[in-house]
Design an enzyme around this catalytic site. Structure first.
Site: not given
Ligand code: 3PG
Ligand code: MG
Length: 401
Positions: A350, A373, A35, A197
């Site tokens: 993920g 996410g 990242r 899941k």
């Molecule tokens: C992540 O890695 O999912 C993003 O940086 C967002 O972080 P968070 O899920 O803690 O909001």
């Molecule tokens: Mg996250």
């Protein structure tokens, strides 16, 4: 949405929102800096224009107070190493000390702000906090795709205070590749979906059925589908509440003529442990007390054949419990299959990118998203607040640039 290379940034003070939420080990060493490397093009572009570069991110979930374990200090060191340049770490992200540092910046300086989530206002999308963040800023650059699904102050509210708001190069690539894979794909378009899941990916599966020609499901969530078909899945984890939903999904796929694939064989284990007893069985013969831990070799062949004529492949989620060597073969084999295909291949969400690294095939994929996410929410068909904020700014300021 407007982009950073459409505007004059020479000598300007820029605030670049990035996602430096990187994995750390027990000693707070960064274990994967993908990242950080992903936003270097944007930061270097700004430095080449002699801009004053302020970089800001969250790290972990410190819940609105300063927590040393979530300090950006390791990130500051790694960023300096990657940029070959001094990076100053601010003691906070707002406040008088930060204002002084901002005022003292010279062209070509890089200032990394301390964790944005040390302030609860960040996650509350607080306008006053956003105004503070934008103090003295000429241009806001959003290059934080991975957090674009969070309506947070540094993502959303800031776009109401910065004079100019644009997307960086990473954001542009992420949105562009996603569009190419789901909205305007070369067909056949195949989705390979795995992970633990079914409940966490249900909306994504439903949305994908509107877009794809083939839907291939592996991973632990496949067991819910297998059970829904009447198979005995032993002691595997099953979302029993979702058996009917799984049946409906399969019926919808049939109705829409989406080709739907499930594992035909699996690696079963007597327990989830690296010393577990394992064997390969057809899905019809899972022993009563055993757990399905990975897809089997016949499934790898089947999924590979299904992917063969695909022109676009989108992949999210591992095929088994690949953190255990004994259950990683299915995921690894699928990495190689997808890597060898002639399709446009997009991976996100993920742990899937971890599998690509592990298999040494990262470079062979057309695009690997930095989003977990955020990528999943795109698969679900949702608009991301971070993207919407940039689009709305562009709409409100049609004539500004
Ligand atoms: C992540 O890695 O999912 C993003 O940086 C967002 O972080 P968070 O899920 O803690 O909001
Ligand atoms: Mg996250």
């Amino acid at each position: 949405m407007r982009y950073i290379d459409e505007i004059d940034i020479k000598g300007k003070t820029l605030f670049i929102r990035v996602d430096f939420n990187v994995p750390l080990d027990h000693y707070r060493n960064i274990t994967d800096d993908t990242r950080i490397r992903a936003v270097l093009p944007t930061i270097n572009h700004c430095l080449e224009a002699s801009a004053k570069v302020i970089v800001a991110s969250h790290l972990g979930r410190p819940e609105g107070k300063p927590v040393e374990d979530y300090s950006m200090a390791p990130v500051a060191r790694r960023l300096a190493y990657r940029l070959h340049k001094k990076v100053t770490l601010a003691p906070d992200c707002v406040g008088p000390a930060v204002d002084r540092l901002k005022k003292g910046m010279k062209r070509g300086d890089v200032l990394l702000l301390e964790n944005l989530r040390f302030h609860g206002e960040e996650e509350k999308n607080d306008p006053e906090f956003a105004r503070e963040l934008m103090k003295g800023i000429d241009i806001y650059v959003d290059d934080a795709f991975a957090v674009a699904h969070r309506p947070h102050a540094s993502v959303e509210a800031v776009t109401h205070f910065a004079p100019i708001c644009v997307a960086g190069f990473l954001m542009r690539d992420e949105v562009h590749y996603f569009h190419k894979c789901l909205e305007d794909p070369a067909r056949p378009l195949a989705a390979l979906i795995g992970g633990a899941k079914i409940s966490s990916k249900l909306t994504a599966l439903i949305n994908l059925l509107k877009h794809v020609d083939k839907l291939i499901v592996g991973g632990a969530m496949a067991t819910t589908f297998l059970k829904a078909m009447g198979y005995d899945v032993g002691k595997s984890l099953v979302d029993d509440k979702l058996l009917k939903v799984a049946q409906d999904l399969m019926a919808t796929a049939l109705k829409k003529k989406v080709k739907f694939y499930l594992p035909v064989d699996c690696v079963v284990a007597d327990r989830m442990d690296k010393r577990a007893e394992t064997k390969i069985t057809p899905v019809q013969e899972v022993p009563p007390d055993w757990i399905i831990a990975d897809i089997g070799p016949a499934t790898v062949t089947l999924f590979g054949e299904a992917l063969q004529n695909a022109k676009t492949i989108v992949w999210n989620g591992p095929m088994g419990a690949f953190e255990y060597d004994a259950f990683s073969r299915g995921t690894m084999a699928m990495v190689h299959k997808v890597a060898e295909s002639y399709a446009l291949t997009i991976v996100g969400g993920g742990d899937t990118d971890v599998a690509l690294h592990k298999a040494g095939e990262f470079q062979k994929f057309s695009y690997v998203s930095t989003g977990g996410g955020a990528f999943l929410e795109l698969l679900e068909g949702k608009k991301l607040p971070g993207v919407t904020a940039l689009e709305n700014w562009a709409k409100r300021n049609r004539n500004a640039l």
